[in-house]
Scaffold this motif. Structure first.
Motif: not given
Length: 486
Positions: A145-155
């Protein structure tokens, strides 16, 4: 006049804009990232949905260490608060790890891996027989979940059309409170029939449809590829998707930091450099405040309000149902209010809007302590949802656009990871207050104070000019000086 736009001694081609392709690609990215975070929000909210039943014990409850050992006994409030925090500890670790590697290995790999990881974690959690195993698997699930939270916005920030970045980020991050709405609705409709294990099985379903969708439709960010010197791949993806290769193609031909060979620190070294240091610290405390409110209320609101309504004379079963309705309104208010506020943020700037929503949260939570009729309490909690979860949606969008491409993943990871400390403390604070027998009114005052602190932190963030990151603005100023001297 010079024609810069060089990177590693090669020119970044000005590929003709294709708004139709760009909008279609941005739509797919928003759908994949938004659905990822919807199940992220479902996972992190479903615990609060099932907690009242788990805390009471019963035939489907957890034992302490293994099946049959104290099975069926009520879970003490302090232990329940700790269990609520374990997933958030995993999210914090996963976010910071993703930030450390996300600007080096790319966005797509992390999103695909995160979807698979948390789906498998939710599936395994559904078979937990002890509190110890439940807690460990919740922590491990949080890594994905943390990997998604950290990456979704940047993407999303690198695929969103110019002038609509806050809105697209709000669409994506509204997936989190929308997941809370889904958890509350399914809790109301299905919890009595399929139990908490069935709800966790639903949370594992993205591996069946979302993972194949991401593998087929999610491209790597061409701007990230440019920042890593992989220009040929970036050109091919840019022509296929309509996404500009660099920020300058969206800002009137102005070269960005990467093109001018400004400071080239990446990852966490970049966000803690002199350029970003103050903003990084204050953004972290903003996220800390927003996530403390988000997960503190999502975990304990049904319990607090259930007790409050029972104290006012309502029956236990009706009070429990109203507690889930409050959870539904908290998350529903965040989805609607966050989307509306994001459109305002695209025009007025996100910082002012976030200050306003933090203050709204403090006001709504304070009003919850008065003896108003239930109808008014429902309205106040919807407003609180805008100011709590809706604010966090805006914070993620603000952070995603605050940093330039070379440090964006690290910036969003810091916001998510450091903020997760607040998410960890939220359920714990609620558990401590409940264990101490503190009335719900006091808990609301505590949460209102946190909202005011978050608003103060927002005021102190150095404001990027003209909606650009600091480095992009520096590039604009540098280019303007060249134009004048030429």
């Amino acid at each position: 006049m010079d024609t810069p736009t060089t990177l590693h001694s090669r020119s970044i081609p000005d590929i003709p804009a294709d708004p139709a392709k760009e909008a279609r690609t941005a739509g797919w990215v928003a759908a994949i990232a938004g659905l990822s975070l919807l199940f992220d929000g479902f996972d992190l909210t479903v615990y609060g949905t099932v907690l009242p039943g788990l805390a009471k014990g019963g035939s489907n409850a957890l034992g302490w260490w293994a099946t049959g050992i104290n099975a069926g006994q009520p879970i003490p409030p302090a232990v329940a608060g700790q269990l609520g925090s374990y997933a958030l500890i995993g999210v914090m670790i996963g976010s910071l790890f993703a930030g450390a590697i996300g600007d080096r290995i790319g966005r797509r790999k992390l999103i695909v891996a995160g979807i698979a990881w948390f789906s498998i974690g939710m599936f395994i959690t559904a078979f937990a027989q002890s509190i110890a195993f439940f807690g460990v698997v919740r922590l491990l699930t949080g890594l994905g979940l943390g990997a998604l939270l950290a990456t979704a916005g940047a993407t999303m920030a690198e695929f969103a059309p110019a002038g609509k970045r806050n809105f697209y980020n709000a669409v994506v991050y509204s997936g989190i409170p929308a997941g809370g709405v889904l958890a509350a609705l399914l809790g109301l409709a299905l919890l009595a029939h399929i139990g908490w294990r069935g709800l966790f099985m639903i949370g594992a379903s993205p591996i069946l449809f979302l993972l194949p969708m991401a593998l087929a439709k999610l491209p790597e960010s061409p701007r990230w590829l440019v920042s890593r010197g992989r220009l040929d791949e970036a050109v091919e993806i840019s022509r296929r998707t309509g996404i500009p290769l660099s920020e300058h193609q969206q800002f009137g031909g102005v070269p960005v930091a990467e093109d001018l060979h400004l400071e080239q620190k990446t990852g966490f070294a970049g966000i803690f450099s002199g350029t970003y240091l103050a903003g990084t610290l204050f953004l972290g405390f903003m996220s800390f405040s927003g996530l403390l409110l988000t997960y503190g209320l999502n975990t304990w609101l049904p319990v607090i309000m259930g007790g409050h309504l029972q104290g006012a004379g309502m029956g236990a079963d009706a009070a429990k149902q109203y507690g889930l309705v409050f959870l539904l309104l908290l998350n529903g208010g965040a989805v609607v209010g966050g989307l509306i506020a994001s459109r305002v943020a695209d025009k007025a700037g996100p910082q002012r809007v976030i200050i306003t929503t933090f203050v709204l949260a403090a006001l709504a939570l304070t009003l919850m302590t008065f003896g108003f009729p239930v109808a008014l309490l429902l309205a106040f909690i919807a407003v609180a949802g805008v100011g709590v979860l809706g604010t966090q949606v805006l914070i993620y969008g603000f952070t995603s656009n605050y940093y330039s491409t070379r440090v964006r993943a690290a910036g969003v990871a810091w916001c998510s990871g450091f903020g997760r400390l607040g998410g960890i403390f939220g359920p714990l604070i609620g558990g401590w207050l409940a264990a101490a027998g503190v009335a719900g009114e006091t808990a609301f005052y505590v949460f209102a104070g946190v909202a005011l602190f978050g608003g103060l932190m927002t005021v102190l963030v150095p404001r990027p000019r003209k909606g650009l990151s600091d480095d992009e603005q520096r590039a604009v100023d540098e280019r303007a000086r060249h134009v004048v001297t030429d």
